[in-house]
Scaffold this active site. Structure first.
Site, PDB file in Angstrom:
ATOM      1  N   TYR A 154       5.785   0.506  -1.730  1.00  0.00           N
ATOM      2  CA  TYR A 154       4.486   0.973  -2.229  1.00  0.00           C
ATOM      3  C   TYR A 154       3.346   0.432  -1.360  1.00  0.00           C
ATOM      4  O   TYR A 154       2.418   1.176  -1.008  1.00  0.00           O
ATOM      5  CB  TYR A 154       4.329   0.504  -3.672  1.00  0.00           C
ATOM      6  CG  TYR A 154       3.122   1.033  -4.414  1.00  0.00           C
ATOM      7  CD1 TYR A 154       3.101   2.329  -4.925  1.00  0.00           C
ATOM      8  CD2 TYR A 154       2.010   0.229  -4.640  1.00  0.00           C
ATOM      9  CE1 TYR A 154       2.007   2.806  -5.631  1.00  0.00           C
ATOM     10  CE2 TYR A 154       0.914   0.698  -5.342  1.00  0.00           C
ATOM     11  CZ  TYR A 154       0.916   1.977  -5.833  1.00  0.00           C
ATOM     12  OH  TYR A 154      -0.174   2.450  -6.532  1.00  0.00           O
ATOM     13  N   LYS A 158       0.762   2.747   0.762  1.00  0.00           N
ATOM     14  CA  LYS A 158      -0.669   2.723   0.488  1.00  0.00           C
ATOM     15  C   LYS A 158      -1.465   2.268   1.706  1.00  0.00           C
ATOM     16  O   LYS A 158      -2.602   2.725   1.924  1.00  0.00           O
ATOM     17  CB  LYS A 158      -0.958   1.831  -0.719  1.00  0.00           C
ATOM     18  CG  LYS A 158      -0.448   2.408  -2.038  1.00  0.00           C
ATOM     19  CD  LYS A 158      -1.007   3.793  -2.321  1.00  0.00           C
ATOM     20  CE  LYS A 158      -0.769   4.250  -3.739  1.00  0.00           C
ATOM     21  NZ  LYS A 158      -1.285   5.617  -3.987  1.00  0.00           N
TER      22      LYS A 158
END
Length: 253
Positions: A154, A158
């Site tokens: 993640y 991002k």
């Protein structure tokens, strides 16, 4: 709006949380809104909320990591609402785990939705933006882009979205298209609730613990992010591009 033309906005992952709040806010700004989610039926509540308030919206089922589905979804939006010139890449998933426990599927799933999904949606929509000589792209990054234990996939996705955003700003600026990113801190959503459940902490206690570490002494709500997106997608924000705005209740360092 400074134009009499109703802009068409697309919000991915729009059925709940930050995406739902953003779709409702953009509709309140006078946009026609296409609410995209994996299951079209899940978009109904948001679409109904917008139309009940006098706005215009449709729900669209689409896996943003699937090229053919993205092309079909954008074509449908152009036909039913008009050329999409505002894109909010919000769709996201979590597959949290420590590195030594993380599977290749966990990695690929997160990269597929966040990075490939944003790429496919931006590529499909930019054609309409270039033709209109107007476009607004907002990618949802995260404070996790700075690194977060148990989120190698993640965090990398991002952070990647920030580089993607800056590149789009450079490539598309001459066509009247801006690209910016919003990086939320702790926002109370179903996703953060799922995280609290995964670590075995009551969600209310989880939020209290997070708020104690935030300078403004509260956690964020989806509307906090929708407010930032509304600014970046506005007619008046044409000289703001390639920026990453952390909406986190204070500095993160």
């Amino acid at each position: 709006m400074s134009t009499t033309e109703q802009r068409v906005a697309v919000v991915t992952g729009g059925a709940r949380g930050i995406g739902a709040a953003t779709a409702v806010r953009l509709a309140a700004e006078g946009r026609a809104v296409a609410v995209i989610d994996l299951d079209e039926a899940n978009c109904k509540d948001v679409v109904d909320q917008i139309t009940a308030a006098g706005g215009k919206a449709i729900g669209v089922g689409c896996d943003v990591s699937d090229e053919a589905q993205v092309e079909a979804a954008v074509a449908r939006i152009a036909e039913e609402l008009g050329a999409p010139t505002i894109l909010v890449n919000n769709a996201g998933v979590l597959r949290d785990n420590l590195l030594f426990k993380m599977s290749a599927l966990d990695w690929d799933t997160v990269m597929g939705v966040h990075l490939k999904g944003a790429f496919l949606m931006a590529r499909a929509c930019q054609k309409h933006m270039v033709d209109a000589k107007f476009g607004r792209i907002v990618n949802l990054s995260s404070s996790s882009a700075l690194g977060n234990r148990g989120q190698a996939n993640y965090s990398a996705a991002k952070a990647g979205l920030q580089g993607f955003t800056k590149t789009l700003a450079k490539e598309l600026g001459k066509f009247g298209v801006t690209a910016n990113a919003v990086a939320p801190g702790f926002i109370a959503t179903e996703m953060t609730k799922a995280t609290s459940e995964r670590v075995g902490v009551d969600f209310e206690d989880f939020k209290k613990g997070a708020a104690a570490m935030i300078p403004v002494q509260r956690v964020g709500v989806p509307e906090d992010i929708a407010n930032a997106v509304a600014f970046f997608t506005g007619e008046e924000a044409g000289f703001v591009s390639g920026q990453v705005l952390y909406v986190a209740g204070g500095p993160l360092n």
